[in-house]
Design an enzyme around this catalytic site. Sequence first.
Site, PDB file in Angstrom:
ATOM      1  N   CYS A  71       0.836  -1.218   0.000  1.00 54.78           N
ATOM      2  CA  CYS A  71       0.000   0.000   0.000  1.00 54.78           C
ATOM      3  C   CYS A  71       0.859   1.251   0.000  1.00 54.78           C
ATOM      4  O   CYS A  71       0.345   2.326  -0.253  1.00 54.78           O
ATOM      5  CB  CYS A  71      -0.866   0.097   1.253  1.00 54.78           C
ATOM      6  SG  CYS A  71      -2.029  -1.216   1.485  1.00 54.78           S
ATOM      7  N   CYS A 106      -1.559  -6.674   6.790  1.00 48.37           N
ATOM      8  CA  CYS A 106      -2.204  -5.515   6.159  1.00 48.37           C
ATOM      9  C   CYS A 106      -3.650  -5.881   5.805  1.00 48.37           C
ATOM     10  O   CYS A 106      -3.892  -6.948   5.235  1.00 48.37           O
ATOM     11  CB  CYS A 106      -1.421  -5.146   4.902  1.00 48.37           C
ATOM     12  SG  CYS A 106      -2.388  -4.225   3.714  1.00 48.37           S
ATOM     13  N   HIS A 136      -3.680  -6.123   1.667  1.00 55.78           N
ATOM     14  CA  HIS A 136      -2.854  -7.138   1.003  1.00 55.78           C
ATOM     15  C   HIS A 136      -2.799  -8.461   1.759  1.00 55.78           C
ATOM     16  O   HIS A 136      -2.297  -9.459   1.235  1.00 55.78           O
ATOM     17  CB  HIS A 136      -1.437  -6.602   0.773  1.00 55.78           C
ATOM     18  CG  HIS A 136      -1.386  -5.523  -0.249  1.00 55.78           C
ATOM     19  ND1 HIS A 136      -1.643  -4.200   0.058  1.00 55.78           N
ATOM     20  CD2 HIS A 136      -1.164  -5.564  -1.578  1.00 55.78           C
ATOM     21  CE1 HIS A 136      -1.551  -3.485  -1.052  1.00 55.78           C
ATOM     22  NE2 HIS A 136      -1.266  -4.277  -2.045  1.00 55.78           N
ATOM     23  N   LYS A 196      -2.001 -10.476  -9.093  1.00 55.67           N
ATOM     24  CA  LYS A 196      -0.906 -10.982  -9.885  1.00 55.67           C
ATOM     25  C   LYS A 196      -0.460 -12.344  -9.389  1.00 55.67           C
ATOM     26  O   LYS A 196      -0.195 -13.251 -10.148  1.00 55.67           O
ATOM     27  CB  LYS A 196       0.265  -9.993  -9.816  1.00 55.67           C
ATOM     28  CG  LYS A 196       0.745  -9.605 -11.182  1.00 55.67           C
ATOM     29  CD  LYS A 196       1.785  -8.552 -11.116  1.00 55.67           C
ATOM     30  CE  LYS A 196       3.008  -9.018 -10.379  1.00 55.67           C
ATOM     31  NZ  LYS A 196       3.977  -8.008 -10.099  1.00 55.67           N
TER      32      LYS A 196
END
Length: 474
Positions: free
Chosen positions: A129, A143, A146, A288
């Site tokens: 981030c 986080c 994430h 990804k």
Amino acid sequence: MKKFYVTTAIYYPNDIPHIGHAYTTIAVDILARWHKLKGEKVRFLTGTDDHGKKIEEIAKKHGQAPKEFTDRLIPKFKDAWKKLNIKYDRFIRTTDSDHEKLVQEVLTKVNKKGDIYLGKYEGYYCTGCEAYYTEKDLINNCCPIHKKPVEKLREPSYFFRLSKYQKKLLELYKRNPNFILPKFRQQEIINRVKEELYDLSISRTDFDWGIPIPFDKKHVTYVWFDALLNYITGADGFWPADVHLIGKDIIWFHTVIWPAILLSAGYKLPKSVFAHGWWTFNQEKISKSRGKVININELISIAGVDSARYFLFRETPFGEDGDFSEQALIERHNNELANKFGNLISRVSALAEKYAIEKTKNNLIKKLKLKEIEKHFENYEFDKALNLIFEFIDRCNEYVQGNKIWEASCLDRGKKLYELADSIKAISILLSPFMPETCEKIAKIFHFKISFSEIHKPLKIEKIKKAEILFKKI
Ligand code: MSP
């Protein structure tokens, strides 16, 4: 002349751009084209956010210096925007020298004002981030976005006195109810600002891929204090921005930190910040690591550029989350673009090539809800604008079918064809921000100019030739 300044978020050039980046950039392109249609002087700014730890780490993995690494990725962004027919005015990079200079000037100004102080940062940092978290933000020590472990930091850092701006920010939200858009996102921000505002750490000493703090060169500033200011560097006399279009994940930075920096530095505030939703891919998060990314070439290869641009704004209300699937895109391409829009153009152009058209008053166009469509554009309700335009396309197709134009008398047929051709002009002008290439082709066939004022001018009669197929069915 009325001015309109619109920006995208600037993207981290850590990989090639994907559908999420394309979404904001196409949205800004649609808005910019809409305001140009209206005869306004438009500035459209996009670019990349080159600094920060995330980029430094990835570059290192590739055995490259961050500048060298990002230099290789920037052409991929520019190429993607070109393929998507996006017409920006400047592609800014946070490594551009005019930007670095401006950031240092603003830091000096804000420091002189007493809004920057040296302190010690103790807390958590997520490199994904590029943002700080407190203990209570974390979920299982990770986080919240994430879901990856955060870094515990304990180091000297310069702080920006964000807390000082609490009252002014709350006044701003009250005074300008359009500052945070869509409206359903306002309350959460207001509540958080009311609860407590912490000062913001704006510098680090443990890496140097950022902009040196002018009054203490051991420190660099990067990401938010650096990145947000791109909107001023790239304004070219257009500041304040009419709207910053961004994704919902970065709304806090744009509606809290950004106006506070501007208030401190003595700049005018942007008129609004609009946060759009996120796309998932077949109901899964685009990520990804899990291989669910749709890059620009994939997006375009499904049904072409204009169909992709159309789909993204027809499928889901702008502001809400959407799910991308190839099947859904193909269905809209076939059913709406090929069968409805494409078919109308091909039938009317074929008839107009064969039979004479006769100038008359266009009564058919009364069914076009133009005022409502304009309102939807102004309110970022792109899906609703498209719905109304396509409702009118349906009326036009019914008009061809119901009137059996090919059987009508010569004069009657000519007049009906004129109404249809003139209506196609209006339709194509209104659709041109979404599908510029297709609409330009139609403008050539029916001989009109793509400009909003042309909607109200009668179509000039010139020889019309049958159109090639605009949308091939898949
Ligand atoms: N560099 C910062 C922004 C600084 S602006 C002064 C940043 N960059 S980013 O590359 O991570 O993300 C850029 C934008 O892409 C964000 O607005 C984000 O919302 C958007 N998207 C990334 N993935 C997305 C989807 N899956 N769907 C829609 N948009 C998403 O944040």
